[in-house]
Design a protein around this motif. Structure first.
Motif, PDB file in Angstrom:
ATOM      1  N   LYS A  29       0.837  -1.201   0.000  1.00 22.23           N
ATOM      2  CA  LYS A  29       0.000   0.000   0.000  1.00 22.23           C
ATOM      3  C   LYS A  29       0.871   1.249   0.000  1.00 22.23           C
ATOM      4  O   LYS A  29       1.795   1.386   0.790  1.00 22.23           O
ATOM      5  CB  LYS A  29      -0.922   0.009   1.210  1.00 22.23           C
ATOM      6  N   LEU A  30       0.540   2.152  -0.909  1.00 21.04           N
ATOM      7  CA  LEU A  30       1.214   3.443  -0.990  1.00 21.04           C
ATOM      8  C   LEU A  30       0.254   4.496  -0.438  1.00 21.04           C
ATOM      9  O   LEU A  30      -0.896   4.576  -0.880  1.00 21.04           O
ATOM     10  CB  LEU A  30       1.575   3.766  -2.437  1.00 21.04           C
ATOM     11  N   PRO A  31       0.688   5.292   0.519  1.00 20.00           N
ATOM     12  CA  PRO A  31      -0.220   6.265   1.137  1.00 20.00           C
ATOM     13  C   PRO A  31      -0.593   7.392   0.175  1.00 20.00           C
ATOM     14  O   PRO A  31       0.112   7.666  -0.793  1.00 20.00           O
ATOM     15  CB  PRO A  31       0.593   6.805   2.314  1.00 20.00           C
ATOM     16  N   GLY A  32      -1.711   8.041   0.477  1.00 22.60           N
ATOM     17  CA  GLY A  32      -2.112   9.209  -0.293  1.00 22.60           C
ATOM     18  C   GLY A  32      -1.118  10.341  -0.067  1.00 22.60           C
ATOM     19  O   GLY A  32      -0.417  10.374   0.943  1.00 22.60           O
ATOM     20  N   ARG A  33      -1.048  11.248  -1.009  1.00 28.60           N
ATOM     21  CA  ARG A  33      -0.076  12.344  -0.887  1.00 28.60           C
ATOM     22  C   ARG A  33      -0.540  13.528  -1.732  1.00 28.60           C
ATOM     23  O   ARG A  33      -1.466  13.418  -2.533  1.00 28.60           O
ATOM     24  CB  ARG A  33       1.309  11.907  -1.332  1.00 28.60           C
ATOM     25  N   PRO A  43      -4.800   9.849  -4.309  1.00 24.47           N
ATOM     26  CA  PRO A  43      -5.342   8.925  -3.312  1.00 24.47           C
ATOM     27  C   PRO A  43      -4.379   7.760  -3.049  1.00 24.47           C
ATOM     28  O   PRO A  43      -3.474   7.498  -3.840  1.00 24.47           O
ATOM     29  CB  PRO A  43      -6.636   8.430  -3.954  1.00 24.47           C
ATOM     30  N   PRO A  44      -4.609   7.053  -1.943  1.00 20.25           N
ATOM     31  CA  PRO A  44      -3.787   5.862  -1.675  1.00 20.25           C
ATOM     32  C   PRO A  44      -3.919   4.862  -2.822  1.00 20.25           C
ATOM     33  O   PRO A  44      -4.952   4.806  -3.502  1.00 20.25           O
ATOM     34  CB  PRO A  44      -4.395   5.287  -0.398  1.00 20.25           C
ATOM     35  N   SER A  45      -2.871   4.099  -3.042  1.00 17.99           N
ATOM     36  CA  SER A  45      -2.896   3.104  -4.110  1.00 17.99           C
ATOM     37  C   SER A  45      -2.065   1.899  -3.690  1.00 17.99           C
ATOM     38  O   SER A  45      -1.498   1.865  -2.600  1.00 17.99           O
ATOM     39  CB  SER A  45      -2.349   3.705  -5.406  1.00 17.99           C
TER      40      SER A  45
END
Length: 98
Positions: A29-33, A43-45
């Motif tokens: 999971k990549l956080p939103g930024r 958005p998170p992806s």
């Protein structure tokens, strides 16, 4: 048999999928930024990652057996063929792209 298509379908609904003889594909999971260039929030992806550690390699075989309506031994045979093909490609080209 196209094991990769079953792997792709299974990873859509699971966080990790073990591949007998190879390792485990998992979602990271990549956080939103905030993207300053686009002036927008991203958005998170998820991104896919791989580890040589094998976690629960029965899930893929069970899924293939269920979807193709074949015995578990047949599904395991096709997964072993897929793994052997990847290992052979790695031996020759030093890389493999799924």
């Amino acid at each position: 048999m196209d094991v990769l298509s079953y792997l792709t379908a299974l990873i859509q609904t699971r966080k990790t999928v073990g591949i007998s003889g190879l390792g485990t594909v998992f979602k990271k999971k990549l956080p939103g930024r905030y993207d300053a260039e686009m002036h927008a929030f991203v958005p998170p992806s998820y991104s896919l990652d791989f580890t040589a550690e094998i976690n629960d390699d029965s899930m893929l075989a069970d899924y293939i057996a269920d979807q193709r309506n074949v015995k578990l031994d047949t599904a395991l045979y096709f997964i072993n063929e897929f793994s052997t093909g990847i290992h052979n490609k790695l031996a020759v080209d030093k890389e493999a792209v799924l």
